[in-house]
Scaffold this active site. Structure first.
Site, PDB file in Angstrom:
ATOM      1  CD  GLU A 177      50.649  74.914  73.321  1.00  0.00           C
ATOM      2  OE1 GLU A 177      51.110  75.699  72.606  1.00  0.00           O
ATOM      3  OE2 GLU A 177      50.496  75.228  74.693  1.00  0.00           O
ATOM      4  CD  GLU A 189      47.426  77.561  70.633  1.00  0.00           C
ATOM      5  OE1 GLU A 189      48.293  78.233  71.315  1.00  0.00           O
ATOM      6  OE2 GLU A 189      46.832  76.828  71.441  1.00  0.00           O
TER       7      GLU A 189
END
Length: 616
Positions: free
Chosen positions: A161, A235
């Protein structure tokens, strides 16, 4: 299957060994699950119809001191990979070095912060040199487990991320090259939520997306930046994390399964984060600060409202997922393992106590310093500093008045005058009235690191303890004696073996350690510890740190895995800050407190657990 051709992303569908592959993945972190239960959790994953395991790798556990590496026992990553392979699961490895994961400092070791100029997650030389040294050790252990070598690893994620951090344009290329140059040959991926799109990718790695609610624009984004490439939700958040002082967050099973079904209809691969959350044992929980006036620490449980519960139980989500995933298999799924047995052991009485003050003789030699020193810069642990736990700062004062924290307490301090508690300092309470008294007295601040922030722009600011001056009546305090209370196994063993314990017939002086014995007859079973007569502290069983408890909730029980206890006598030590009823209770089911839908998380972001704690 042709092992010469690994996972490919050259067409709208993944191929593995030349055959189409829809990735049905789930996250389980080996470091959050007792090793004795790894196989149980992976068998349950397989029986749910998943074909791929994903796991992070926590740098701060594998290199707790600079140059000192640990890959044994609970941290035996290779054993975890071999187990996945033996059960027929593919693996997507997410080695970081930053992992977020609601884990202290996002998995980065706290000793990095000894450098006052440190810039984490950038090409700052002090950071990249440490990353290089760590990856030298990690990647050589990973290489034999790649798909091309006959192992289960089909893809490796580059960092994590980074788009939501994006402090250094050269950084992602550095991490990618660090993996490739050490021999990683499988498909490279990146992973970002929608706030990091456009910023977190790196040339030569497939971008994937993270979310909970399906937004077609996210899928469209992947199509636009990677036309004719496979799409993946790296995710898919099956639940959510919890912080102290907030409710237990849940995400309805029906809402989850609706989104999962829609994703699969779009022929998009998926990874459930988490499939099984496990536990933040010890002091390893992170903290959340994104958009908040002050950080809020994660609780000990990482149940996450995931398809497999904290203790590995099937949930409604598990059964719904199994029904959906079974449609993507040509053969029947494996039979379900029977549910695990639990025990509600009889309550045990505390037999002895030892005050914090009496325990100081079992800590490392204290530091004397004119000014306060933050825990990371203390000369302990072979000059790697203190990483976790509590730090005690003591100095002399000549009178009472107003003690001002000057926003330098990280994160919460119990304040004592001559070892009597006078109050708490934290993010919400910066001043405290100290009582008047005659002559020289001892002022003590017991400062808890309640978990470093794991996500957002403030990673470089996560030093703990007293990070600057405190003042009494506007005069800066000087001449401190500083004790490191990391409560590592060696310290707990020294405590237990000492002859300093006192009978409960003598009233305890808080904070204190309390010792009791749990007698187990027959085969030990999982249980949960409950401490309704206590306020805040930590529990150790047979020397293992189960994690923190705090009466502000939501969590009211601590998971005690059966493999960590044995037939016969088991030693329980509770470190309690403020009060106890002298009883340790056990229950067969967890209590995570009042629930709230995950949608309410953002509405609750302006309360802090510190507010609740100040009134305790």
């Amino acid at each position: 299957m042709n092992r010469m051709e690994g996972l490919k992303a050259d067409s709208p569908q993944f191929t593995l060994g030349g055959d189409p592959l829809l990735i049905l993945g789930g996250s389980i972190h080996y470091f959050r699950v007792p090793r004795a239960y790894w196989e149980d959790r992976l068998l349950k994953m397989k029986a749910c119809g998943l074909n791929t395991l994903t796991t992070y790798v926590p740098w701060n556990l594998h290199e707790p001191e600079r140059g000192s590496f640990s890959f044994e026992d609970q941290l035996d990553l290779e054993a975890f990979l071999r187990l996945a392979s033996s059960l027929g699961l593919w693996v997507i490895l997410r080695p970081g070095p930053y992992i977020c994961a609601e884990w202290d400092l996002g998995g980065l070791p706290s000793w990095l912060l000894r450098d006052k100029n440190m810039r984490l997650r950038t090409t700052y030389p002090g950071f990249t040199q440490a990353v290089d040294s760590y990856l030298d050790q990690l990647i050589k252990r990973v290489l034999p487990h790649q798909y091309s070598k006959g192992g289960p690893i089909i893809a490796v994620q580059v960092e994590n991320e980074y788009g939501s951090y994006a402090e250094d344009r050269a950084y992602m290329a550095f991490i990618k090259e660090a993996l490739l140059s050490r021999g990683i040959t499988e498909l490279l991926l990146t992973s970002d939520s929608n706030d990091g799109q456009n910023l977190g990718g790196v040339e030569g790695a497939l971008e994937t997306i993270n979310f909970q609610k399906l937004n077609r624009d996210d899928i469209k984004y992947l199509d636009e930046v990677q036309p004719q490439k496979p799409k993946m939700v790296m995710e898919y958040w099956s639940g959510w994390f919890d912080v102290w002082g907030d409710p237990h967050h849940v995400f309805a099973a029906e809402d989850m399964i609706h989104v999962v079904t829609e994703i699969l209809k779009l022929d998009v691969s998926i990874n459930l984060y988490m499939f099984h959350g496990g536990t933040n044992f010890g002091f390893m929980n992170g903290a959340f600060e994104d958009g908040l006036p002050a950080p809020k620490p994660m609780i000990t449980s990482y149940d996450y409202d995931a398809p497999l519960s904290e203790a590995g139980d099937y949930t409604a989500k598990y059964h719904l997922l199994r029904n959906v995933f079974s449609q993507y298999h040509s053969r029947p799924l494996p039979e379900l393992l029977p549910p695990q047995e639990r025990s509600e052991y009889q309550p045990v009485l505390v037999q002895q106590h030892l005050s914090l003050w009496d325990s100081l003789q079992f800590t490392d030699k204290p530091l004397t310093s004119e000014q306060p020193v933050n825990m990371e810069n203390l000369p302990v642990n072979n000059n790697n500093g203190q990483s976790y736990g509590y730090t005690l700062y003591e100095t002399s004062i000549a009178g009472g008045g107003t003690l001002n924290a000057r926003d330098n307490v990280r994160d919460r301090a119990l304040v004592f005058v001559d070892r009597r508690l006078v109050g708490v300092l934290d993010y919400n309470k910066q001043e405290l009235a100290l009582p008047d008294g005659k002559g020289k007295r001892t002022l003590s601040l017991l400062v808890e690191n309640w978990g470093r922030v794991n996500y957002g722009k403030k990673l470089d600011e996560q030093r703990k303890g007293l990070v600057g001056d405190v003042a009494l009546n506007q005069q800066l305090l000087r001449d401190f004696t500083i004790h490191s209370l990391e409560m590592k196994p060696g310290f707990v063993n020294r405590l237990q073996a000492s002859g300093q314990w006192r009978s409960m017939h003598q009233p305890p002086a808080f904070p204190a350690f309390f010792q009791a014995t749990l007698h187990v007859s027959g085969s030990p079973k999982d249980t949960f510890i409950k401490l309704p007569g206590c306020v805040k502290g930590v529990v150790f069983v047979n020397g293992k740190n189960l994690g923190r408890y705090w009466s502000v909730g939501p969590q009211q029980t601590l998971y005690l895995p059966g493999p960590w206890i044995h037939e016969g006598h088991n030693q329980v030590i509770v470190f309690e800050e403020q009060q106890t009823d002298g009883k340790i209770r056990f229950t067969s089911s967890p209590d995570y407190g009042a629930t709230a839908d995950v949608d309410e998380f953002h509405q609750l972001r302006h309360q802090t657990p510190a507010a609740a704690s100040s009134s305790q």
